[in-house]
Motif scaffolding. Structure first.
Motif, short mmCIF file in Angstrom:
data_model
loop_
_atom_site.label_atom_id
_atom_site.label_comp_id
_atom_site.label_asym_id
_atom_site.label_seq_id
_atom_site.Cartn_x
_atom_site.Cartn_y
_atom_site.Cartn_z
N THR A 1 39.35 30.18 103.26
CA THR A 1 39.70 30.47 102.10
C THR A 1 38.06 30.70 101.13
O THR A 1 37.62 32.04 101.00
N GLU A 2 37.91 29.46 101.05
CA GLU A 2 36.21 29.47 101.39
C GLU A 2 35.67 30.13 101.80
O GLU A 2 34.45 30.99 101.06
N THR A 3 35.51 30.39 102.72
CA THR A 3 34.22 31.19 103.81
C THR A 3 34.43 32.45 103.41
O THR A 3 33.42 33.28 103.24
N ILE A 4 35.68 32.94 103.13
CA ILE A 4 35.86 34.72 103.32
C ILE A 4 35.60 34.81 101.71
O ILE A 4 34.59 36.19 101.97
N ALA A 5 35.16 34.03 100.89
CA ALA A 5 35.47 34.58 99.31
C ALA A 5 33.50 33.99 99.23
O ALA A 5 33.39 35.14 98.64
#
Length: 282
Positions: free
Chosen positions: A230-234
Protein backbone atom coordinates in the motif's frame (compact mmCIF):
# COMPACT_ATOMS: atom_id res chain seq x y z
CA UNK A 1 18.53 -5.76 -29.77
CA UNK A 2 14.99 -4.74 -28.83
CA UNK A 3 14.54 -0.98 -28.85
CA UNK A 4 14.44 0.22 -25.26
CA UNK A 5 10.82 1.27 -25.55
CA UNK A 6 9.64 -1.03 -28.30
CA UNK A 7 6.11 -2.22 -27.68
CA UNK A 8 5.41 0.27 -24.91
CA UNK A 9 2.71 2.91 -25.21
CA UNK A 10 4.85 5.97 -24.78
CA UNK A 11 1.91 8.09 -23.66
CA UNK A 12 1.46 5.97 -20.54
CA UNK A 13 3.45 5.16 -17.44
CA UNK A 14 5.82 2.20 -17.74
CA UNK A 15 6.17 -0.40 -14.99
CA UNK A 16 9.62 -1.98 -14.64
CA UNK A 17 9.47 -5.40 -13.01
CA UNK A 18 12.32 -6.44 -10.71
CA UNK A 19 14.11 -9.79 -11.07
CA UNK A 20 16.79 -10.09 -8.40
CA UNK A 21 19.08 -13.07 -8.92
CA UNK A 22 20.88 -12.43 -5.65
CA UNK A 23 20.93 -14.33 -2.35
CA UNK A 24 20.83 -11.19 -0.21
CA UNK A 25 18.49 -8.55 -1.65
CA UNK A 26 16.51 -6.81 1.11
CA UNK A 27 13.06 -7.89 -0.07
CA UNK A 28 13.32 -11.07 -2.12
CA UNK A 29 16.90 -12.26 -1.67
CA UNK A 30 17.37 -15.88 -2.69
CA UNK A 31 13.89 -16.37 -4.11
CA UNK A 32 14.93 -16.28 -7.76
CA UNK A 33 18.55 -17.46 -7.72
CA UNK A 34 17.80 -20.71 -9.60
CA UNK A 35 17.69 -19.84 -13.30
CA UNK A 36 14.37 -21.55 -13.90
CA UNK A 37 12.77 -19.60 -11.03
CA UNK A 38 14.13 -16.30 -12.33
CA UNK A 39 12.85 -17.04 -15.84
CA UNK A 40 9.43 -18.07 -14.54
CA UNK A 41 9.24 -14.91 -12.46
CA UNK A 42 10.22 -12.70 -15.40
CA UNK A 43 7.53 -14.29 -17.55
CA UNK A 44 4.97 -13.72 -14.80
CA UNK A 45 5.94 -10.04 -14.56
CA UNK A 46 5.46 -9.71 -18.32
CA UNK A 47 2.05 -11.37 -18.06
CA UNK A 48 1.20 -8.98 -15.23
CA UNK A 49 1.84 -6.01 -17.50
CA UNK A 50 5.48 -5.03 -17.03
CA UNK A 51 6.88 -2.88 -19.82
CA UNK A 52 10.50 -3.54 -18.85
CA UNK A 53 12.25 -6.33 -16.94
CA UNK A 54 15.18 -5.25 -14.74
CA UNK A 55 17.65 -8.03 -13.89
CA UNK A 56 20.22 -7.57 -11.14
CA UNK A 57 22.99 -9.82 -9.87
CA UNK A 58 24.32 -7.77 -6.96
CA UNK A 59 22.36 -6.60 -3.95
CA UNK A 60 22.58 -2.88 -3.22
CA UNK A 61 20.66 -2.94 0.04
CA UNK A 62 22.13 -1.00 2.99
CA UNK A 63 25.19 -2.85 4.27
CA UNK A 64 25.46 -5.05 1.18
CA UNK A 65 28.64 -7.00 0.51
CA UNK A 66 30.01 -6.20 -2.98
CA UNK A 67 30.62 -9.10 -5.33
CA UNK A 68 33.18 -9.43 -8.09
CA UNK A 69 32.28 -8.76 -11.69
CA UNK A 70 32.85 -12.46 -12.36
CA UNK A 71 30.35 -13.48 -9.70
CA UNK A 72 27.79 -10.93 -10.83
CA UNK A 73 28.17 -12.00 -14.45
CA UNK A 74 27.77 -15.65 -13.52
CA UNK A 75 24.45 -14.83 -11.86
CA UNK A 76 22.86 -12.81 -14.66
CA UNK A 77 24.18 -14.37 -17.87
CA UNK A 78 22.37 -17.73 -17.51
CA UNK A 79 19.11 -15.89 -16.91
CA UNK A 80 19.62 -13.63 -19.92
CA UNK A 81 20.49 -16.64 -22.08
CA UNK A 82 17.41 -18.52 -20.88
CA UNK A 83 15.13 -15.54 -21.53
CA UNK A 84 16.30 -15.15 -25.14
CA UNK A 85 13.21 -15.39 -27.33
CA UNK A 86 10.86 -15.89 -24.39
CA UNK A 87 9.86 -12.28 -23.72
CA UNK A 88 9.30 -9.42 -26.12
CA UNK A 89 9.76 -6.41 -23.87
CA UNK A 90 13.01 -4.56 -23.18
CA UNK A 91 15.44 -6.02 -20.66
CA UNK A 92 17.42 -3.78 -18.31
CA UNK A 93 20.60 -4.84 -16.56
CA UNK A 94 20.92 -3.43 -13.06
CA UNK A 95 24.68 -3.04 -12.65
CA UNK A 96 27.39 -0.48 -12.00
CA UNK A 97 30.09 -2.58 -13.70
CA UNK A 98 30.84 -2.05 -17.39
CA UNK A 99 32.00 -5.63 -17.92
CA UNK A 100 28.68 -6.96 -16.60
CA UNK A 101 26.75 -4.45 -18.68
CA UNK A 102 28.64 -5.54 -21.80
CA UNK A 103 27.81 -9.21 -21.25
CA UNK A 104 24.14 -8.32 -20.79
CA UNK A 105 24.01 -6.05 -23.83
CA UNK A 106 25.61 -8.73 -26.00
CA UNK A 107 22.76 -11.00 -24.92
CA UNK A 108 19.99 -8.62 -25.86
CA UNK A 109 19.57 -6.23 -22.94
CA UNK A 110 18.91 -2.71 -24.17
CA UNK A 111 18.96 -0.67 -20.95
CA UNK A 112 21.72 -0.21 -18.37
CA UNK A 113 20.45 0.78 -14.94
CA UNK A 114 23.53 2.24 -13.21
CA UNK A 115 23.20 3.09 -9.51
CA UNK A 116 26.30 5.27 -9.77
CA UNK A 117 25.03 7.28 -12.71
CA UNK A 118 28.07 6.75 -14.99
CA UNK A 119 30.35 8.03 -12.23
CA UNK A 120 31.44 4.68 -10.82
CA UNK A 121 33.08 2.58 -13.51
CA UNK A 122 34.92 4.86 -15.99
CA UNK A 123 34.23 2.37 -18.78
CA UNK A 124 30.46 2.37 -18.31
CA UNK A 125 29.54 5.39 -20.42
CA UNK A 126 31.59 4.16 -23.37
CA UNK A 127 30.03 0.72 -23.13
CA UNK A 128 26.50 2.14 -23.13
CA UNK A 129 27.32 4.36 -26.12
CA UNK A 130 28.98 1.53 -28.04
CA UNK A 131 25.80 -0.54 -27.94
CA UNK A 132 23.44 2.39 -28.45
CA UNK A 133 21.73 1.41 -25.21
CA UNK A 134 19.47 3.45 -22.98
CA UNK A 135 20.95 4.43 -19.62
CA UNK A 136 19.28 5.07 -16.28
CA UNK A 137 21.42 7.62 -14.45
CA UNK A 138 20.73 7.30 -10.74
CA UNK A 139 21.76 9.80 -8.08
CA UNK A 140 23.88 8.28 -5.34
CA UNK A 141 26.18 9.25 -2.50
CA UNK A 142 28.86 7.27 -0.70
CA UNK A 143 27.41 8.32 2.66
CA UNK A 144 24.44 10.15 4.13
CA UNK A 145 24.72 13.76 5.25
CA UNK A 146 21.57 15.26 6.68
CA UNK A 147 23.12 18.73 6.67
CA UNK A 148 23.32 19.10 2.89
CA UNK A 149 20.71 20.36 0.45
CA UNK A 150 19.94 17.03 -1.20
CA UNK A 151 18.14 18.59 -4.15
CA UNK A 152 21.13 20.78 -4.96
CA UNK A 153 23.38 17.74 -4.56
CA UNK A 154 21.20 15.85 -7.04
CA UNK A 155 21.31 18.71 -9.51
CA UNK A 156 25.10 18.88 -9.43
CA UNK A 157 25.42 15.10 -9.64
CA UNK A 158 23.21 14.94 -12.72
CA UNK A 159 25.10 17.80 -14.37
CA UNK A 160 28.28 15.75 -14.03
CA UNK A 161 26.68 12.52 -15.21
CA UNK A 162 25.03 14.15 -18.20
CA UNK A 163 28.36 15.70 -19.18
CA UNK A 164 29.96 12.23 -19.01
CA UNK A 165 27.12 10.81 -21.12
CA UNK A 166 27.47 13.56 -23.72
CA UNK A 167 31.23 13.13 -23.92
CA UNK A 168 30.79 9.38 -24.50
CA UNK A 169 28.17 9.94 -27.19
CA UNK A 170 25.09 8.64 -25.37
CA UNK A 171 21.98 10.03 -27.01
CA UNK A 172 19.91 12.37 -24.80
CA UNK A 173 16.87 10.53 -26.19
CA UNK A 174 18.19 7.37 -24.50
CA UNK A 175 18.82 8.92 -21.10
CA UNK A 176 16.65 8.55 -18.00
CA UNK A 177 17.16 10.12 -14.57
CA UNK A 178 16.47 8.44 -11.22
CA UNK A 179 16.50 10.40 -7.93
CA UNK A 180 17.99 7.38 -6.17
CA UNK A 181 15.50 6.75 -3.40
CA UNK A 182 17.15 4.63 -0.72
CA UNK A 183 20.69 5.57 -1.70
CA UNK A 184 22.85 7.99 0.33
CA UNK A 185 19.92 9.88 1.81
CA UNK A 186 18.35 10.29 5.23
CA UNK A 187 14.65 9.46 5.62
CA UNK A 188 13.81 13.17 5.36
CA UNK A 189 15.96 13.50 2.24
CA UNK A 190 14.14 10.58 0.60
CA UNK A 191 10.93 12.60 0.79
CA UNK A 192 12.68 15.77 -0.38
CA UNK A 193 14.11 13.91 -3.37
CA UNK A 194 10.67 12.66 -4.37
CA UNK A 195 9.15 16.11 -3.94
CA UNK A 196 11.84 17.46 -6.28
CA UNK A 197 10.70 15.33 -9.24
CA UNK A 198 9.25 18.38 -11.04
CA UNK A 199 12.65 20.08 -10.83
CA UNK A 200 14.35 16.98 -12.21
CA UNK A 201 11.69 16.63 -14.90
CA UNK A 202 12.42 20.20 -15.97
CA UNK A 203 15.87 19.02 -17.09
CA UNK A 204 14.08 17.39 -20.02
CA UNK A 205 14.52 13.68 -19.31
CA UNK A 206 12.09 10.95 -18.23
CA UNK A 207 12.16 10.18 -14.51
CA UNK A 208 12.34 6.67 -13.09
CA UNK A 209 11.62 5.99 -9.44
CA UNK A 210 12.65 2.85 -7.58
CA UNK A 211 11.11 2.98 -4.13
CA UNK A 212 9.40 -0.40 -3.93
CA UNK A 213 9.10 -1.66 -0.32
CA UNK A 214 11.96 0.57 0.88
CA UNK A 215 12.71 1.37 4.49
CA UNK A 216 11.63 5.01 4.45
CA UNK A 217 8.09 3.77 3.73
CA UNK A 218 8.29 1.43 6.69
CA UNK A 219 9.36 4.30 8.91
CA UNK A 220 6.23 6.21 7.94
CA UNK A 221 3.78 3.41 8.79
CA UNK A 222 5.79 0.82 10.77
CA UNK A 223 5.01 -1.81 8.13
CA UNK A 224 7.49 -4.67 7.60
CA UNK A 225 9.14 -5.16 4.21
CA UNK A 226 6.59 -7.71 3.02
CA UNK A 227 3.71 -5.47 4.10
CA UNK A 228 4.59 -2.27 2.24
CA UNK A 229 2.52 -2.70 -0.91
CA UNK A 230 0.00 0.00 0.00
CA UNK A 231 2.78 2.40 0.93
CA UNK A 232 4.66 1.64 -2.29
CA UNK A 233 1.62 2.24 -4.49
CA UNK A 234 0.80 5.48 -2.68
CA UNK A 235 4.35 6.77 -3.10
CA UNK A 236 4.48 5.79 -6.77
CA UNK A 237 1.16 7.48 -7.50
CA UNK A 238 2.48 10.61 -5.80
CA UNK A 239 5.61 10.39 -7.95
CA UNK A 240 3.45 9.92 -11.04
CA UNK A 241 1.49 13.05 -10.18
CA UNK A 242 4.79 14.95 -9.96
CA UNK A 243 5.99 13.81 -13.38
CA UNK A 244 7.69 10.42 -12.99
CA UNK A 245 6.85 7.98 -15.77
CA UNK A 246 8.78 4.76 -15.07
CA UNK A 247 8.23 2.78 -11.88
CA UNK A 248 10.61 0.02 -10.78
CA UNK A 249 8.59 -2.34 -8.58
CA UNK A 250 8.29 -5.83 -7.19
CA UNK A 251 4.47 -5.93 -7.45
CA UNK A 252 3.75 -5.35 -11.14
CA UNK A 253 0.09 -6.30 -11.50
CA UNK A 254 -0.99 -4.08 -8.61
CA UNK A 255 0.91 -1.10 -10.01
CA UNK A 256 -0.38 -1.58 -13.54
CA UNK A 257 -3.93 -1.50 -12.17
CA UNK A 258 -3.32 1.46 -9.86
CA UNK A 259 -1.63 3.52 -12.57
CA UNK A 260 -4.43 2.75 -15.06
CA UNK A 261 -7.04 4.06 -12.63
CA UNK A 262 -4.91 7.07 -11.78
CA UNK A 263 -4.45 7.92 -15.48
CA UNK A 264 -8.19 7.63 -16.12
CA UNK A 265 -8.92 10.14 -13.38
CA UNK A 266 -5.89 12.38 -13.83
CA UNK A 267 -4.69 12.17 -17.45
CA UNK A 268 -1.02 13.13 -17.76
CA UNK A 269 -0.42 16.75 -18.59
CA UNK A 270 1.78 17.73 -21.50
CA UNK A 271 4.53 18.50 -18.99
CA UNK A 272 4.50 14.95 -17.67
CA UNK A 273 3.78 13.09 -20.92
CA UNK A 274 5.99 10.24 -22.06
CA UNK A 275 8.36 10.79 -23.73
CA UNK A 276 9.10 14.34 -22.66
CA UNK A 277 9.44 17.14 -25.16
CA UNK A 278 13.09 18.19 -25.15
CA UNK A 279 14.60 21.35 -26.47
CA UNK A 280 17.59 21.09 -28.78
CA UNK A 281 20.63 21.13 -26.44
CA UNK A 282 22.56 23.09 -29.02
Amino acid sequence: MIDAWGGANRDKSVVMGIVNVTPDSFSDGGRFVPVEDAVEHAQKLVADGAGIIDIGGESTRPGFIPVSSEEETSRVVPVLDALAGLIDIPISIDTSKAVVARQALVRGASIVNDIWGLQGDPAMAGTVAEFGATVVIMHNRASKDGAIDIVDDMRRFFETSLAVAAWAGISPAKTILDPGIGFGKTPAQQLQALAAIPQLRALGYPILVGLSRKSFLGRLTKAPVAGRLTETIAANLAACSLGASIFRVHDVAEHVAALAVFAAICPPSEAAAWPPARSDPS
